[in-house]
Design a protein around this motif. Structure first.
Motif, mmCIF file in Angstrom:
data_model
loop_
_atom_site.group_PDB
_atom_site.id
_atom_site.type_symbol
_atom_site.label_atom_id
_atom_site.label_comp_id
_atom_site.label_asym_id
_atom_site.label_seq_id
_atom_site.Cartn_x
_atom_site.Cartn_y
_atom_site.Cartn_z
ATOM 1 N N PHE A 73 70.656 80.742 61.945
ATOM 2 C CA PHE A 73 70.966 79.569 62.755
ATOM 3 C C PHE A 73 70.927 79.908 64.248
ATOM 4 O O PHE A 73 70.371 79.156 65.044
ATOM 5 C CB PHE A 73 72.351 79.045 62.371
ATOM 6 C CG PHE A 73 72.776 77.847 63.184
ATOM 7 C CD1 PHE A 73 72.242 76.612 62.937
ATOM 8 C CD2 PHE A 73 73.699 77.993 64.204
ATOM 9 C CE1 PHE A 73 72.622 75.521 63.682
ATOM 10 C CE2 PHE A 73 74.089 76.902 64.951
ATOM 11 C CZ PHE A 73 73.546 75.661 64.688
ATOM 12 N N GLU A 74 71.533 81.080 64.581
ATOM 13 C CA GLU A 74 71.562 81.444 65.999
ATOM 14 C C GLU A 74 70.163 81.751 66.515
ATOM 15 O O GLU A 74 69.834 81.430 67.659
ATOM 16 C CB GLU A 74 72.479 82.656 66.193
ATOM 17 C CG GLU A 74 73.945 82.305 66.056
ATOM 18 C CD GLU A 74 74.858 83.487 66.248
ATOM 19 O OE1 GLU A 74 76.073 83.290 66.263
ATOM 20 O OE2 GLU A 74 74.336 84.621 66.391
ATOM 21 N N ASP A 75 69.358 82.409 65.645
ATOM 22 C CA ASP A 75 67.998 82.717 66.077
ATOM 23 C C ASP A 75 67.208 81.438 66.353
ATOM 24 O O ASP A 75 66.390 81.392 67.270
ATOM 25 C CB ASP A 75 67.276 83.546 65.008
ATOM 26 C CG ASP A 75 67.824 84.959 64.941
ATOM 27 O OD1 ASP A 75 68.532 85.344 65.896
ATOM 28 O OD2 ASP A 75 67.561 85.661 63.959
ATOM 29 N N MET A 108 68.637 78.431 66.841
ATOM 30 C CA MET A 108 69.574 77.415 67.300
ATOM 31 C C MET A 108 68.917 76.412 68.246
ATOM 32 O O MET A 108 69.075 75.198 68.092
ATOM 33 C CB MET A 108 70.759 78.078 67.993
ATOM 34 C CG MET A 108 71.823 77.101 68.404
ATOM 35 S SD MET A 108 73.089 77.938 69.337
ATOM 36 C CE MET A 108 73.718 79.028 68.108
ATOM 37 N N ALA A 109 68.169 76.952 69.176
ATOM 38 C CA ALA A 109 67.542 76.071 70.160
ATOM 39 C C ALA A 109 66.599 75.091 69.475
ATOM 40 O O ALA A 109 66.616 73.885 69.763
ATOM 41 C CB ALA A 109 66.782 76.898 71.194
ATOM 42 N N GLU A 110 65.819 75.607 68.499
ATOM 43 C CA GLU A 110 64.877 74.739 67.794
ATOM 44 C C GLU A 110 65.629 73.718 66.954
ATOM 45 O O GLU A 110 65.242 72.545 66.887
ATOM 46 C CB GLU A 110 63.970 75.576 66.889
ATOM 47 C CG GLU A 110 62.984 76.454 67.647
ATOM 48 C CD GLU A 110 61.960 75.645 68.417
ATOM 49 O OE1 GLU A 110 61.680 74.503 68.013
ATOM 50 O OE2 GLU A 110 61.460 76.139 69.444
ATOM 51 N N ILE A 161 68.729 72.537 67.346
ATOM 52 C CA ILE A 161 69.381 71.518 68.176
ATOM 53 C C ILE A 161 68.343 70.607 68.806
ATOM 54 O O ILE A 161 68.527 69.394 68.885
ATOM 55 C CB ILE A 161 70.256 72.201 69.244
ATOM 56 C CG1 ILE A 161 71.427 72.897 68.555
ATOM 57 C CG2 ILE A 161 70.776 71.203 70.250
ATOM 58 C CD1 ILE A 161 72.295 73.695 69.475
ATOM 59 N N ASN A 162 67.246 71.216 69.204
ATOM 60 C CA ASN A 162 66.170 70.413 69.784
ATOM 61 C C ASN A 162 65.654 69.406 68.757
ATOM 62 O O ASN A 162 65.456 68.228 69.064
ATOM 63 C CB ASN A 162 65.043 71.342 70.228
ATOM 64 C CG ASN A 162 63.974 70.599 70.993
ATOM 65 O OD1 ASN A 162 64.238 70.101 72.077
ATOM 66 N ND2 ASN A 162 62.790 70.508 70.422
ATOM 67 N N VAL A 183 68.329 66.773 68.256
ATOM 68 C CA VAL A 183 68.345 65.830 69.379
ATOM 69 C C VAL A 183 67.137 64.914 69.313
ATOM 70 O O VAL A 183 67.233 63.704 69.524
ATOM 71 C CB VAL A 183 68.371 66.608 70.717
ATOM 72 C CG1 VAL A 183 68.143 65.668 71.886
ATOM 73 C CG2 VAL A 183 69.698 67.324 70.877
ATOM 74 N N LEU A 184 66.007 65.517 68.957
ATOM 75 C CA LEU A 184 64.776 64.726 68.861
ATOM 76 C C LEU A 184 64.904 63.653 67.797
ATOM 77 O O LEU A 184 64.526 62.492 68.005
ATOM 78 C CB LEU A 184 63.613 65.670 68.528
ATOM 79 C CG LEU A 184 62.212 65.067 68.588
ATOM 80 C CD1 LEU A 184 61.913 64.600 69.992
ATOM 81 C CD2 LEU A 184 61.179 66.082 68.145
ATOM 82 N N GLY A 215 65.858 60.929 70.091
ATOM 83 C CA GLY A 215 64.549 61.155 70.703
ATOM 84 C C GLY A 215 63.914 59.884 71.227
ATOM 85 O O GLY A 215 63.267 59.874 72.286
#
Lengths: 175, 205
Positions: free
Chosen positions: B157-159, B161-163, B165-166, B169-170, B174
């Motif tokens: 998840f941390e690796d 995480m950005a994807e 959450i992105n 959010v999208l 979005g």
């Protein structure tokens, strides 16, 4: 947001080469320049034919809003051959030498939004900057800019990556 | 004891019978001669008949019968007493023996029960210990597996995480994010990177 380099074949243009003409903010992309160039060429052709066929003079074509803006902002008259030539040379110069910034957005940007961005680039970087837009739906929000040699990722995805430690900390200790 | 009493009674009867026989023989045994003997015999018979007439015989018979009955009664009483005593002693003995045997058997039974109980307890304890060890080992293994899985998921998840959450959010908002709302953020980022951007644009222009 460390800028990355990319390869661009833009020909350098000196900011001081043509200070007499200004580029309206409504003219944003190379496509706009190309359309204006074709319009000026068709106008030139129209006046050439009109001078040959004086007896059968046709109605002057309606100038586009962009061409009208160039004329108004620079105090030119498209009816004058010299002004048309000046505009044509200016557009050719812009087309070949203006710096181009590529911008990618999640959704199709509206013209007024692009105008504001263009205004910033022309005010801060170069008065003839052209903006080429593209779509990247996976960036969610924000945008990605690519200049001549660098790459700027201002998307939320990159923002999330940069804030990974903060995100992790907030998830490990939820309030 | 019972047989002894019976033997005593029978012995008394035999002794009485022998006494009568001896008296009869001693009376009939003195013969001075054949004639005299016969005379004496006849006289004796007469005397005997005279002495031991029917009444006397009846008295003797009655006396013997009474004596015999008395002896029989006494012996029966003794025998009864002996029998009672023997029965009581036998009862006590049987009670003691039975009690002793029962106590021994009960003791053995209790011991067996106790041994079986202890065996069962030991067996249960061993089983419980084995189960507890297995449970502990399983718990440790599961905890280790869970920890590893949790760490793996957290790391994954941390690796990403950005994807993640992105993507979230999208998917979530979005379509609702207007570019005009982002203008301030974008201009802020441009302003923050202004030097690099301007330098690159001007160097390329």
């Amino acid at each position: 947001m460390a800028p990355d380099t990319n390869n661009s074949t833009q020909v350098p243009i000196k900011q001081s080469e043509d200070k007499t003409l200004t580029l309206p903010l409504q003219i944003i992309s190379q496509g706009d320049i190309s359309r204006l160039t074709r319009e000026v060429e068709s106008l030139e052709e129209f006046f050439a034919q009109a001078s040959i066929q004086a007896a059968n003079a046709k109605t002057l074509p309606q100038a586009s809003s962009m061409l009208t803006l160039i004329n108004e902002e620079n105090g030119l008259n498209i009816l004058q051959k010299e002004d048309r030539l000046k505009i044509k040379q200016f557009l050719e110069l812009i087309h070949t030498k203006a710096p181009i910034v590529h911008a990618s957005f999640a959704t199709e940007p509206k013209p007024d939004f692009l105008m504001k961005l263009t205004a910033w680039f022309r005010a801060e970087a170069h008065p003839y900057v052209l903006l080429e837009t593209g779509l990247q739906p996976n960036i969610a929000a924000g945008c990605i800019f690519r200049t001549t040699n660098k790459y700027f990722d201002f998307s939320f995805r990159e923002h999330f990556k940069a804030s990974k430690a903060k995100l992790t900390a907030s998830m490990r200790s939820p309030q | 004891m019972n047989s002894w009493g019976l033997a005593l009674v029978v012995g008394s009867l035999l002794a009485t019978a022998l006494a009568f026989v001896w008296v009869a023989m001693s009376i009939g045994g003195d013969k001075p001669g054949q004639a005299g003997e016969a005379v004496l015999t006849e006289a004796a018979k007469g005397d005997v008949e005279h002495i031991f007439n029917d009444e006397f015989r009846e008295e003797l018979r009655n006396s013997g019968r009474i004596h015999f009955e008395k002896i029989i009664t006494e012996n029966a009483m003794f025998l009864q007493q002996d029998l009672r005593l023997t029965t009581a002693q036998l009862n006590d003995y049987m009670k003691q023996e039975i009690s002793k045997t029962l106590q021994e058997e009960f003791g053995k039974y209790e011991q067996s029960i106790s041994d079986a109980k202890q065996l069962a307890i030991d067996s249960l304890e061993k089983t419980r210990s084995a189960i507890e060890e297995e449970r502990q080992a399983l718990r440790l293994t599961l905890e280790k597996e869970f920890q590893m899985e949790r760490e793996r998921l957290v790391k994954r998840f941390e690796d990403n995480m950005a994807e993640i959450i992105n993507h979230y959010v999208l998917d979530a908002v979005g379509n609702e994010i207007d570019l005009n709302d982002q203008l301030e953020y974008i201009l802020g980022e441009l302003q923050a990177n202004k030097a690099v951007i301007v330098e690159d644009i001007r160097s390329g222009a």
